[in-house]
Design an enzyme around this catalytic site. Structure first.
Site, PDB file in Angstrom:
ATOM      1  CG  ASN A   1      56.599  38.712  46.716  1.00 44.06           C
ATOM      2  OD1 ASN A   1      57.258  39.660  47.149  1.00 44.06           O
ATOM      3  ND2 ASN A   1      57.114  37.797  45.920  1.00 44.06           N
TER       4      ASN A   1
ATOM      5  CG  ASP B   1      59.244  44.741  49.476  1.00 41.81           C
ATOM      6  OD1 ASP B   1      58.305  44.378  48.739  1.00 41.81           O
ATOM      7  OD2 ASP B   1      60.343  44.161  49.506  1.00 41.81           O
TER       8      ASP B   1
ATOM      9  CB  SER C   1      65.010  37.672  47.661  1.00 47.97           C
ATOM     10  OG  SER C   1      65.799  37.486  48.804  1.00 47.97           O
TER      11      SER C   1
ATOM     12  CG  HIS D   1      62.412  37.221  44.118  1.00 44.29           C
ATOM     13  ND1 HIS D   1      61.505  37.435  45.128  1.00 44.29           N
ATOM     14  CD2 HIS D   1      63.186  38.335  44.061  1.00 44.29           C
ATOM     15  CE1 HIS D   1      61.727  38.617  45.659  1.00 44.29           C
ATOM     16  NE2 HIS D   1      62.742  39.184  45.036  1.00 44.29           N
TER      17      HIS D   1
END
Ligand SMILES: *[C@@H]1O[C@H](CO)[C@@H](O)[C@H](O)[C@H]1NC(C)=O
Length: 333
Positions: free
Chosen positions: A258, A261, A292, A297
């Site tokens: 994860n 980004d 997501s 999340h």
């Protein structure tokens, strides 16, 4: 004498009247002339505008602020075992005018099948418009890590990279507009999906920052990141991410599967000291099983933001509320 005098008076009166008549008729001619001028001017303006409008709308609606010899952009697409989505995305983007090449980041244990390769090459060729030749390349990775999507690409010909997931589709005019925005700020991340980090006023033992999803950005109109699932950035950030960014951040991304980004947003913000740019564009989500949509999340993203801020020893992300909009699509000025 009296008679002639009277006649003279009469004559003068007539002359006076005649003059008045003359003046008033001159006045009315003047007014008429003025009216004509007004009408002519209005007509002139209207027809001028109309003809100008016709000329404008006859022109190619794709606005190119730079000379056409300037390089276009490359797409770097992250994919994972969703071949139907991959085919759909590649087919769509191949038709975008200034696209030079598509690089598919492949991190599956098995390399892409011959069938898939052939199919995609065919799709790219048949959808490239105006005799262009869009290149299609696979970057096959042995290790399965989210960092793969930011690996340096040796034969990348363009400075501009459009980083995209395989499950979101943006119409070509949106992509090309975002490219225009990027060209006016090539060090900045320019993207379609804004997110924010929120600072807690009460700093306790827990997290200092909180990850803000779409709703919080919508509510406040403020953001500090654009996600790399749909963003333009300079290719130099690939090498910064892979070679300069602290290895602990890359390890964290690999381990947690994860936040690559968020890591990229931190990297660019730290390098520029400036916020990203959010571009208005239409989004079509063609897949529905992204990270997501999994539970927990937001908590995991919050953890990432705090972890990375600790690694940097500060919070590099910068807030902004600027949104780039294509003014041709705005109705009311
Ligand atoms: C952040 O930017 C500064 C100044 O450009 C640089 O010296 C530093 O190495 C960067 N930090 C990280 C973690 O990349």
């Amino acid at each position: 004498m009296r008679g002639s005098c009277w006649w003279l008076k009469l004559n003068r009166r007539a002359e006076h009247k005649f003059r008045q008549l003359l003046i008033s008729s001159v006045k009315s001619v003047k007014i008429k002339l003025l009216l004509c001028c007004c009408i002519a001017f209005t007509l002139f303006v209207l027809t001028g505008k109309a003809s100008a409008f016709v000329v404008w709308s006859n022109q190619n609606p794709v606005f190119t602020p730079y000379s056409p010899s300037r390089k276009g952009y490359s797409i770097v697409m992250n994919t994972w075992k969703r071949y139907d989505l991959l085919k759909q995305s590649v087919k769509h983007y191949a038709s975008c005018p200034r696209l030079e090449s598509i690089h598919i980041v492949w991190s599956e244990p098995n390399p892409p099948s011959d069938f898939l390769l052939k199919f995609l090459h065919h799709v790219v060729q048949s959808n490239s418009k105006d005799g262009r030749h869009v290149k299609l390349k696979f970057d096959v990775n042995k290790e399965d890590s989210l960092n793969n999507r930011f690996k340096e690409i040796k034969d990348l010909e363009t400075d501009a990279v459009f980083s995209i997931d395989d499950d979101v589709i943006f119409p070509c005019p949106s992509v090309e507009f975002a490219f225009d925005v990027w060209q006016s700020a090539p060090d900045t991340m320019v993207g379609f999906v804004p997110r924010a980090h929120w600072e807690h006023s009460s700093v306790g033992d827990g997290d200092k920052f909180q990850y803000g999803g779409w709703w919080s950005v919508w509510w406040t109109g403020t953001y500090s990141m654009v996600l790399s699932k749909a963003a333009f950035f300079h290719k130099k950030y690939f090498s910064l991410y892979t070679n300069e960014m602290p290895a602990s951040i890359r390890e964290y991304v690999t381990k947690k599967r994860n936040c690559e980004d968020i890591a990229m947003s931190f990297l660019v913000a730290n390098a520029t000291g400036a916020p990203p740019i959010w571009v208005k564009g239409r989004i079509f989500e063609i897949g529905s099983t992204g990270i997501s949509s999994l539970g927990g999340h937001s908590e995991r993203r919050t953890e990432c933001v705090n972890r990375f801020a600790a690694e940097y020893g500060k919070m590099p992300l910068v807030y902004t509320s600027v949104k780039a909009v294509d003014s041709r699509n705005v109705w009311f000025w």
